[in-house]
Design a protein around this motif. Structure first.
Motif, PDB file in Angstrom:
ATOM      1  N   LYS A 107      -0.255   8.052 -12.333  1.00 30.77           N
ATOM      2  CA  LYS A 107      -1.758   8.941 -12.153  1.00 30.77           C
ATOM      3  C   LYS A 107      -2.436   8.534 -13.318  1.00 30.77           C
ATOM      4  O   LYS A 107      -3.641   9.186 -13.198  1.00 30.77           O
ATOM      5  CB  LYS A 107      -1.173  10.171 -12.055  1.00 30.77           C
ATOM      6  N   ALA A 108      -2.421   8.128 -14.418  1.00 27.83           N
ATOM      7  CA  ALA A 108      -2.977   7.850 -15.534  1.00 27.83           C
ATOM      8  C   ALA A 108      -4.238   7.411 -15.321  1.00 27.83           C
ATOM      9  O   ALA A 108      -5.295   7.474 -16.167  1.00 27.83           O
ATOM     10  CB  ALA A 108      -2.179   7.119 -16.630  1.00 27.83           C
ATOM     11  N   ASP A 109      -4.451   6.088 -14.345  1.00 27.34           N
ATOM     12  CA  ASP A 109      -5.718   5.519 -14.238  1.00 27.34           C
ATOM     13  C   ASP A 109      -6.622   6.194 -13.045  1.00 27.34           C
ATOM     14  O   ASP A 109      -7.322   5.578 -12.423  1.00 27.34           O
ATOM     15  CB  ASP A 109      -5.533   4.340 -13.790  1.00 27.34           C
ATOM     16  N   ASP A 110      -5.992   7.559 -12.595  1.00 27.76           N
ATOM     17  CA  ASP A 110      -6.853   8.548 -11.553  1.00 27.76           C
ATOM     18  C   ASP A 110      -6.756   8.103 -10.302  1.00 27.76           C
ATOM     19  O   ASP A 110      -7.277   8.555  -9.289  1.00 27.76           O
ATOM     20  CB  ASP A 110      -8.152   8.643 -12.077  1.00 27.76           C
ATOM     21  N   PHE A 111      -5.705   6.779  -9.799  1.00 23.75           N
ATOM     22  CA  PHE A 111      -5.623   6.551  -8.763  1.00 23.75           C
ATOM     23  C   PHE A 111      -4.293   5.950  -8.479  1.00 23.75           C
ATOM     24  O   PHE A 111      -4.011   5.062  -9.139  1.00 23.75           O
ATOM     25  CB  PHE A 111      -6.684   5.573  -8.532  1.00 23.75           C
ATOM     26  N   VAL A 112      -3.413   6.643  -7.669  1.00 24.42           N
ATOM     27  CA  VAL A 112      -1.935   6.048  -7.413  1.00 24.42           C
ATOM     28  C   VAL A 112      -2.215   5.080  -6.116  1.00 24.42           C
ATOM     29  O   VAL A 112      -2.408   5.763  -4.915  1.00 24.42           O
ATOM     30  CB  VAL A 112      -1.177   7.317  -7.310  1.00 24.42           C
ATOM     31  N   THR A 113      -1.518   4.015  -6.479  1.00 27.20           N
ATOM     32  CA  THR A 113      -1.560   2.973  -5.315  1.00 27.20           C
ATOM     33  C   THR A 113      -0.399   3.269  -4.496  1.00 27.20           C
ATOM     34  O   THR A 113       0.673   3.769  -5.014  1.00 27.20           O
ATOM     35  CB  THR A 113      -1.660   1.617  -5.978  1.00 27.20           C
ATOM     36  N   ASP A 128       5.626   3.548  -3.771  1.00 26.85           N
ATOM     37  CA  ASP A 128       6.865   3.107  -3.176  1.00 26.85           C
ATOM     38  C   ASP A 128       7.677   2.677  -4.254  1.00 26.85           C
ATOM     39  O   ASP A 128       8.847   2.596  -4.061  1.00 26.85           O
ATOM     40  CB  ASP A 128       6.301   1.708  -2.348  1.00 26.85           C
ATOM     41  N   GLU A 129       7.247   1.948  -5.142  1.00 24.15           N
ATOM     42  CA  GLU A 129       8.376   1.599  -6.341  1.00 24.15           C
ATOM     43  C   GLU A 129       8.938   2.860  -6.904  1.00 24.15           C
ATOM     44  O   GLU A 129      10.075   2.865  -7.319  1.00 24.15           O
ATOM     45  CB  GLU A 129       7.299   0.932  -7.594  1.00 24.15           C
ATOM     46  N   ILE A 130       8.049   4.081  -6.960  1.00 25.29           N
ATOM     47  CA  ILE A 130       8.978   4.904  -7.715  1.00 25.29           C
ATOM     48  C   ILE A 130       9.825   5.514  -6.855  1.00 25.29           C
ATOM     49  O   ILE A 130      10.973   6.027  -7.083  1.00 25.29           O
ATOM     50  CB  ILE A 130       7.929   6.080  -8.159  1.00 25.29           C
ATOM     51  N   LYS A 131       9.390   5.820  -5.476  1.00 29.75           N
ATOM     52  CA  LYS A 131      10.282   6.109  -4.391  1.00 29.75           C
ATOM     53  C   LYS A 131      11.879   5.501  -4.394  1.00 29.75           C
ATOM     54  O   LYS A 131      12.705   5.865  -4.367  1.00 29.75           O
ATOM     55  CB  LYS A 131       9.587   6.186  -3.362  1.00 29.75           C
ATOM     56  N   LYS A 132      11.569   3.965  -4.453  1.00 32.16           N
ATOM     57  CA  LYS A 132      12.494   3.201  -4.759  1.00 32.16           C
ATOM     58  C   LYS A 132      13.405   3.407  -5.879  1.00 32.16           C
ATOM     59  O   LYS A 132      14.867   3.422  -5.609  1.00 32.16           O
ATOM     60  CB  LYS A 132      12.114   1.589  -4.688  1.00 32.16           C
ATOM     61  N   ILE A 133      12.804   3.404  -6.804  1.00 28.79           N
ATOM     62  CA  ILE A 133      13.596   3.842  -8.113  1.00 28.79           C
ATOM     63  C   ILE A 133      14.499   5.244  -8.185  1.00 28.79           C
ATOM     64  O   ILE A 133      15.554   5.362  -8.530  1.00 28.79           O
ATOM     65  CB  ILE A 133      12.590   3.899  -9.417  1.00 28.79           C
TER      66      ILE A 133
END
Length: 252
Positions: free
Chosen positions: A149-155, A160-165
């Motif tokens: 979220k640091a760049d004000d836009f979550v791709t 998907d990567e965080i969910k996988k982790i």
């Protein structure tokens, strides 16, 4: 290099070995452009001795959480195919607030080496979940959403990567959605944070709140050191805010 060597080995247990240890070793090697060959050789030998002396250790120390953050953060930051400076700045600012200037500088120095290496999220997460408590793993996911979220836009790739982790770390869907909701503004996010739906009764809201307070209480992370309690308190405050919002909406 002595201060760096002291920092690197002082608080590490299980992360000296396995895929996380390999990433650390690779990062040390990337310092060749910054330090002379003699210093680099001494550092790599010192690191290898620590790995051998602690092989088989399952002890989790403060530095293990720190190294796990660095490695997982590098995976998420690269997931959308680019490295955004705002995300790097977020990592640096978080480490500054947690560890102070010298330790943060050492950590970020290492991070810049780690981010250059291709790392298996699955293998890293297997190592983490074998040695780290559920509360600590929840905190890792919270930190990773903060980076995204640091760049004000979550791709979508980052999500998907965080969910996988999260899946690799054995974080269930309800816990994952609860933490994710802490970083978004939506009408039903307060309910998602408490892991309930709008259809529940007031008594069920209270029961859910008590359950979440127990799950996310900062005391569960005290074994990781005072430096990691800031993020735990932020997560805990999100629970409090969600409960207050629901109470106000319902006139409880």
């Amino acid at each position: 290099m002595s201060s760096f060597s002291k920092w690197l080995g002082a608080g590490l247990g299980f992360t000296l070995g396995g895929p996380i240890g390999a990433a650390i070793g690779f990062a040390i090697g990337s310092f060749v452009d910054e330090f002379n060959v003699e210093d680099l050789t001494k550092e790599k030998r010192s690191y290898q001795r620590r790995v051998e002396s602690k092989r088989g250790s399952i002890n989790t120390q403060s530095g293990d959480f720190e190294m796990s953050l660095l490695v997982l953060a590098s995976i998420v930051i690269k997931s959308d195919g680019k490295i955004d400076q705002r995300e790097l700045d977020y990592v640096r600012s978080q480490f500054l607030s947690m560890y102070g200037k010298q330790r943060a500088n050492n950590a970020f120095k290492l991070f810049k080496g780690i981010v250059k290496k291709d790392i298996s999220a699955r293998q890293v997460c297997i190592q983490i979940r074998e040695h780290m408590s559920h509360a600590s793993r929840l905190q890792l996911i919270h930190f990773l959403f903060g980076i995204a979220k640091a760049d004000d836009f979550v791709t979508q790739k980052e999500v998907d990567e965080i969910k996988k982790i999260a899946g690799y770390l054995y974080i269930n869907q309800y816990d994952y959605e609860s933490i994710k909701a802490m970083f978004y503004d939506a009408s039903d996010n307060a309910y998602k944070i408490l892991e309930i739906t709008k259809s529940v009764s007031n008594d069920e809201v209270k029961t859910a709140y008590r359950k979440m307070v127990k799950k996310y209480h900062p005391d569960k992370l005290r074994d990781l050191g005072e430096e990691h309690l800031k993020g735990a308190n932020e997560k805990f405050q999100s629970i409090q805010n969600a409960y207050e919002k629901i109470k106000n909406e319902r006139g409880m």
